[in-house]
Design a protein around this motif. Structure first.
Motif, mmCIF file in Angstrom:
data_model
loop_
_atom_site.group_PDB
_atom_site.id
_atom_site.type_symbol
_atom_site.label_atom_id
_atom_site.label_comp_id
_atom_site.label_asym_id
_atom_site.label_seq_id
_atom_site.Cartn_x
_atom_site.Cartn_y
_atom_site.Cartn_z
ATOM 1 N N UNK A 84 -21.507 -38.652 3.169
ATOM 2 C CA UNK A 84 -21.960 -37.263 3.029
ATOM 3 C C UNK A 84 -20.889 -36.312 3.551
ATOM 4 N N UNK A 85 -20.598 -35.280 2.742
ATOM 5 C CA UNK A 85 -19.641 -34.255 3.152
ATOM 6 C C UNK A 85 -20.326 -32.892 3.076
ATOM 7 N N UNK A 86 -20.278 -32.153 4.171
ATOM 8 C CA UNK A 86 -20.838 -30.799 4.225
ATOM 9 C C UNK A 86 -19.693 -29.807 4.061
ATOM 10 N N UNK A 87 -19.780 -28.971 3.043
ATOM 11 C CA UNK A 87 -18.733 -27.990 2.750
ATOM 12 C C UNK A 87 -19.101 -26.659 3.401
ATOM 13 N N UNK A 88 -18.211 -26.161 4.275
ATOM 14 C CA UNK A 88 -18.430 -24.892 4.971
ATOM 15 C C UNK A 88 -17.259 -23.949 4.720
ATOM 16 N N UNK A 89 -17.457 -22.678 4.985
ATOM 17 C CA UNK A 89 -16.420 -21.674 4.746
ATOM 18 C C UNK A 89 -15.371 -21.619 5.838
ATOM 19 N N UNK A 90 -15.773 -21.838 7.085
ATOM 20 C CA UNK A 90 -14.891 -21.576 8.210
ATOM 21 C C UNK A 90 -15.053 -22.644 9.288
ATOM 22 N N UNK A 91 -14.020 -22.811 10.100
ATOM 23 C CA UNK A 91 -14.065 -23.785 11.199
ATOM 24 C C UNK A 91 -15.209 -23.464 12.170
ATOM 25 N N UNK A 92 -15.537 -22.191 12.335
ATOM 26 C CA UNK A 92 -16.638 -21.811 13.229
ATOM 27 C C UNK A 92 -17.970 -22.372 12.726
ATOM 28 N N UNK A 93 -18.077 -22.564 11.405
ATOM 29 C CA UNK A 93 -19.305 -23.114 10.835
ATOM 30 C C UNK A 93 -19.487 -24.581 11.235
ATOM 31 N N UNK A 94 -18.382 -25.308 11.349
ATOM 32 C CA UNK A 94 -18.453 -26.708 11.801
ATOM 33 C C UNK A 94 -19.006 -26.742 13.229
ATOM 34 N N UNK A 95 -18.500 -25.860 14.074
ATOM 35 C CA UNK A 95 -18.960 -25.798 15.470
ATOM 36 C C UNK A 95 -20.466 -25.512 15.508
ATOM 37 N N UNK A 138 -22.719 -26.131 13.169
ATOM 38 C CA UNK A 138 -23.447 -27.306 12.677
ATOM 39 C C UNK A 138 -23.490 -28.408 13.738
ATOM 40 N N UNK A 139 -22.399 -28.597 14.451
ATOM 41 C CA UNK A 139 -22.343 -29.642 15.474
ATOM 42 C C UNK A 139 -23.254 -29.327 16.655
ATOM 43 N N UNK A 140 -23.422 -28.045 16.979
ATOM 44 C CA UNK A 140 -24.326 -27.657 18.066
ATOM 45 C C UNK A 140 -25.764 -28.053 17.747
ATOM 46 N N UNK A 174 -26.752 -30.762 16.337
ATOM 47 C CA UNK A 174 -26.885 -32.191 16.661
ATOM 48 C C UNK A 174 -27.821 -32.951 15.728
ATOM 49 N N UNK A 175 -27.967 -32.475 14.497
ATOM 50 C CA UNK A 175 -28.826 -33.175 13.548
ATOM 51 C C UNK A 175 -28.059 -33.687 12.349
ATOM 52 N N UNK A 176 -26.850 -33.231 12.151
ATOM 53 C CA UNK A 176 -26.042 -33.660 11.012
ATOM 54 C C UNK A 176 -25.012 -34.674 11.499
ATOM 55 N N UNK A 177 -24.945 -35.811 10.835
ATOM 56 C CA UNK A 177 -24.042 -36.866 11.280
ATOM 57 C C UNK A 177 -22.996 -37.263 10.260
ATOM 58 N N UNK A 178 -22.798 -36.429 9.242
ATOM 59 C CA UNK A 178 -21.810 -36.749 8.212
ATOM 60 C C UNK A 178 -20.462 -36.109 8.491
ATOM 61 N N UNK A 179 -19.660 -35.964 7.429
ATOM 62 C CA UNK A 179 -18.329 -35.378 7.511
ATOM 63 C C UNK A 179 -18.360 -33.926 7.054
ATOM 64 N N UNK A 180 -17.229 -33.252 7.165
ATOM 65 C CA UNK A 180 -17.118 -31.846 6.775
ATOM 66 C C UNK A 180 -15.918 -31.631 5.863
#
Length: 198
Positions: free
Chosen positions: A81-92, A94-96, A98-104
Motif C-alpha cells: 500500500x502506498x499513500x500519496x500526499x502533497x507535502x512532507x508535512x502530510x506524512x508527519x 499521517x504518522x501521528x 498511528x493507524x496507517x502502516x503502509x508506505x508513502x
C-alpha cells in the motif's frame, strides 16, 4: 528612522518566511537581539544543519537525513500500500495518527494550471515508475481537499486504474465538533459521499 544594517538584514531575512510581515519580522529580530548569544548561535546552527543535512528520500521523496528514509527501509510496514500526499508535512500528520502502516509517496505540490504546475512538475512520473513493482496493490490518494488537490487526485486515478492497481481516496467531510449549518456545500457533499454503515 532607519535601522542599523545588521538589524535591517535580519528583518529582511524573517520577512522571507511565509506569513511573516514587516511588524512580525521586526518583533522577531528584536527578540533575537535580546536572546543569549549561545542560544542565538544554537538557533543559527540548527538552521544551517537542517538545510545541509536534510535531503529527500530517493524512493518516496519524504524529507530525511538518511537515504532511503526510515519509513521506506522499515520491512515491518505494509509494502503493498502506498499513500500519496502533497507535502512532507502530510506524512508527519499521517504518522501521528498511528493507524496507517503502509508506505508513502510525496508529490511536493499539486497540479495547478493557473500557476503553471503540471504533472511533470511534481513527483507523479516517479510514482508511476514505483508502481511497476508488482508488490503494490493499492494506492491511497490523500491530497488536500482543494481544487488543485482534487484535480491531482483525479489525474493520478486515471493514470493508475488501467494498471489494475486499486485506487482509493481518503474521505473528506465534517470535522468532529463541526456544525452542519456552518458547513459549505462542497464539504457537505463530500461528507455524504464518504458516509458508511454504522
Amino acid at each position: 528612522m532607519q535601522y542599523p544594517t545588521p538589524i535591517s538584514k535580519l528583518i529582511d531575512g524573517f520577512m522571507k518566511l511565509p506569513g511573516v510581515g514587516p511588524k512580525t519580522a521586526s518583533r522577531l529580530a528584536f527578540y533575537v537581539l535580546d536572546m543569549k548569544e549561545d542560544d542565538v548561535l544554537e538557533f543559527a546552527k540548527s538552521l544551517v544543519n537542517a538545510k545541509r543535512e536534510l535531503t529527500y528520500c530517493s524512493v518516496c521523496h519524504h524529507i530525511t537525513d538518511v537515504d532511503p528514509c526510515r519509513i521506506c527501509e522499515d520491512k515491518e510496514r505494509d509494502q503493498s500500500v502506498v499513500c500519496v500526499v502533497q507535502d512532507a508535512k502530510d506524512v508527519i500528520a499521517m504518522e501521528k495518527m498511528r493507524e496507517y502502516g503502509g508506505l508513502y509517496h510525496v508529490l511536493h505540490g499539486a497540479i495547478s494550471p493557473m500557476d503553471g504546475v503540471g504533472p511533470e512538475d511534481i513527483n507523479i512520473p516517479d510514482l508511476i515508475k514505483r508502481l511497476q513493482d508488482d508488490q503494490i496493490q493499492e494506492v491511497i490518494i490523500a491530497t488536500n481537499p482543494t481544487i488543485e488537490g482534487e484535480a491531482t487526485a483525479m489525474y493520478i486515478s486515471r493514470l493508475i486504474k488501467p494498471t489494475g492497481i486499486k485506487v482509493t481516496r481518503i474521505a473528506h467531510g465534517l470535522p468532529i465538533g463541526g456544525d452542519l449549518e456552518y458547513a459549505d456545500e462542497v464539504t457537505l457533499s463530500k461528507a455524504m459521499e464518504g458516509r458508511r454503515e454504522l
